[in-house]
Design a protein around this motif. Structure first.
Motif, short mmCIF file in Angstrom:
data_model
loop_
_atom_site.label_atom_id
_atom_site.label_comp_id
_atom_site.label_asym_id
_atom_site.label_seq_id
_atom_site.Cartn_x
_atom_site.Cartn_y
_atom_site.Cartn_z
N LEU A 24 0.82 -1.21 0.00
CA LEU A 24 0.00 0.00 0.00
C LEU A 24 0.86 1.26 0.00
O LEU A 24 1.94 1.28 0.58
CB LEU A 24 -0.88 0.04 1.26
N PRO A 25 0.35 2.33 -0.62
CA PRO A 25 1.00 3.64 -0.45
C PRO A 25 0.53 4.27 0.86
O PRO A 25 -0.67 4.28 1.15
CB PRO A 25 0.51 4.43 -1.66
N PHE A 26 1.47 4.78 1.65
CA PHE A 26 1.15 5.39 2.94
C PHE A 26 1.45 6.89 2.92
O PHE A 26 2.27 7.37 2.13
CB PHE A 26 1.97 4.75 4.06
N HIS A 27 0.79 7.58 3.83
CA HIS A 27 1.07 9.00 4.04
C HIS A 27 1.47 9.20 5.49
O HIS A 27 0.80 8.69 6.41
CB HIS A 27 -0.15 9.86 3.70
N THR A 44 3.25 10.32 15.78
CA THR A 44 3.45 10.17 14.34
C THR A 44 2.61 8.98 13.88
O THR A 44 2.66 7.91 14.49
CB THR A 44 4.93 9.93 14.01
N THR A 45 1.86 9.17 12.81
CA THR A 45 0.98 8.11 12.32
C THR A 45 1.16 7.93 10.81
O THR A 45 1.66 8.82 10.10
CB THR A 45 -0.50 8.42 12.60
N LEU A 46 0.76 6.76 10.35
CA LEU A 46 0.70 6.45 8.92
C LEU A 46 -0.75 6.22 8.56
O LEU A 46 -1.49 5.59 9.31
CB LEU A 46 1.50 5.20 8.60
N VAL A 47 -1.18 6.76 7.43
CA VAL A 47 -2.54 6.52 6.96
C VAL A 47 -2.51 5.95 5.56
O VAL A 47 -1.60 6.22 4.77
CB VAL A 47 -3.40 7.81 6.99
N ALA A 48 -3.50 5.13 5.27
CA ALA A 48 -3.64 4.49 3.97
C ALA A 48 -5.08 4.00 3.85
O ALA A 48 -5.91 4.27 4.72
CB ALA A 48 -2.66 3.33 3.81
N HIS A 49 -5.39 3.28 2.79
CA HIS A 49 -6.72 2.67 2.68
C HIS A 49 -6.62 1.38 1.88
O HIS A 49 -5.68 1.17 1.10
CB HIS A 49 -7.74 3.62 2.05
N VAL A 99 -11.84 1.00 3.06
CA VAL A 99 -11.71 1.10 4.52
C VAL A 99 -10.40 1.84 4.80
O VAL A 99 -9.36 1.52 4.20
CB VAL A 99 -11.68 -0.28 5.19
N GLY A 100 -10.44 2.82 5.66
CA GLY A 100 -9.25 3.57 5.99
C GLY A 100 -8.38 2.84 7.01
O GLY A 100 -8.87 2.01 7.79
N ILE A 101 -7.11 3.16 6.99
CA ILE A 101 -6.15 2.58 7.93
C ILE A 101 -5.38 3.72 8.59
O ILE A 101 -4.89 4.63 7.91
CB ILE A 101 -5.15 1.64 7.22
N GLU A 102 -5.27 3.65 9.90
CA GLU A 102 -4.44 4.59 10.65
C GLU A 102 -3.54 3.77 11.57
O GLU A 102 -4.03 2.93 12.33
CB GLU A 102 -5.30 5.55 11.46
#
Length: 210
Positions: free
Chosen positions: A40-43, A53-58, A161-164
């Protein structure tokens, strides 16, 4: 990860920069079904106020990941930067004693954290907005979510679905010929340049200068 001290990168800014430069990563999780890997690409999000600090993706809603593991489970995310083969023929000292073997140079960042799945529309829109703003910035005419019909976007949101992931631990391994004499490291840079691997050559050169 096997991590000799000489290759350990402890500078958080450099680790965060690699994540931003190479956002496509492997998310590894473990459930009753066994080990799973998702790509997955993360932000990366850094909150200076809360010092988190967090990473988000979906992911696609059809992806069983959000059913296999529950919120709060620990996951591992692996980001990979530049990498490439290193020939012993590139070391000038090889001509003196021939005591060299091939190796591989690379940059990796391992992130551990707890995962949370998000389904509310506001959170999903926020994740998509961050990802598209980041990756559209290089386009001549950046695409925006508002470019698409609102009904279409709403329908698409129902399929994801979002991922954090809140980061709890981050480890960097930058194996860039730090264990070589400078003359041999310069030989590695020259060899990589001749092979066309300019980005890895630049990374090795930066470590020689540092």
């Amino acid at each position: 990860m096997y991590l000799p001290e000489i290759f350990e990168e402890k500078n958080l800014e450099k680790l965060y920069q690699l994540i931003q430069d190479y956002p496509f990563a492997t998310l590894i999780s473990h459930s009753a079904e066994g080990l799973e890997a998702n790509h997955l690409p993360f932000h990366l999000l850094r909150d200076e106020h809360s010092q988190t600090t967090t990473l988000v993706a979906h992911i696609a809603r059809n992806n069983p990941l959000h059913i296999q593991i529950e919120d709060g489970r620990e996951v591992l995310i692996i980001f990979q930067g530049e990498q490439g083969y290193i020939s012993p023929n590139w070391y000038p000292s090889k001509q003196q004693h021939h005591q060299h073997v091939p190796t591989w140079n690379y940059q990796v960042v391992h992130v551990k954290g707890t995962i949370t799945f998000l389904s509310d529309e506001k959170a999903l829109r926020g994740i998509l907005a961050k990802l598209t703003r980041t990756h559209e910035t290089k386009q001549v005419t950046p695409w925006k979510m508002s470019d698409a019909p609102s009904e279409y976007i709403a329908q698409e949101l129902q399929g994801i679905v979002g991922i954090e992931i809140q980061i709890s631990h981050i480890t960097g391994k930058f194996k860039l010929s730090q264990n070589r004499d400078k003359i041999d490291a310069l030989g590695v840079i020259d060899g990589l340049q001749q092979q066309g691997n300019h980005c890895l050559a630049n990374a090795v050169e930066q470590y020689i200068e540092d």
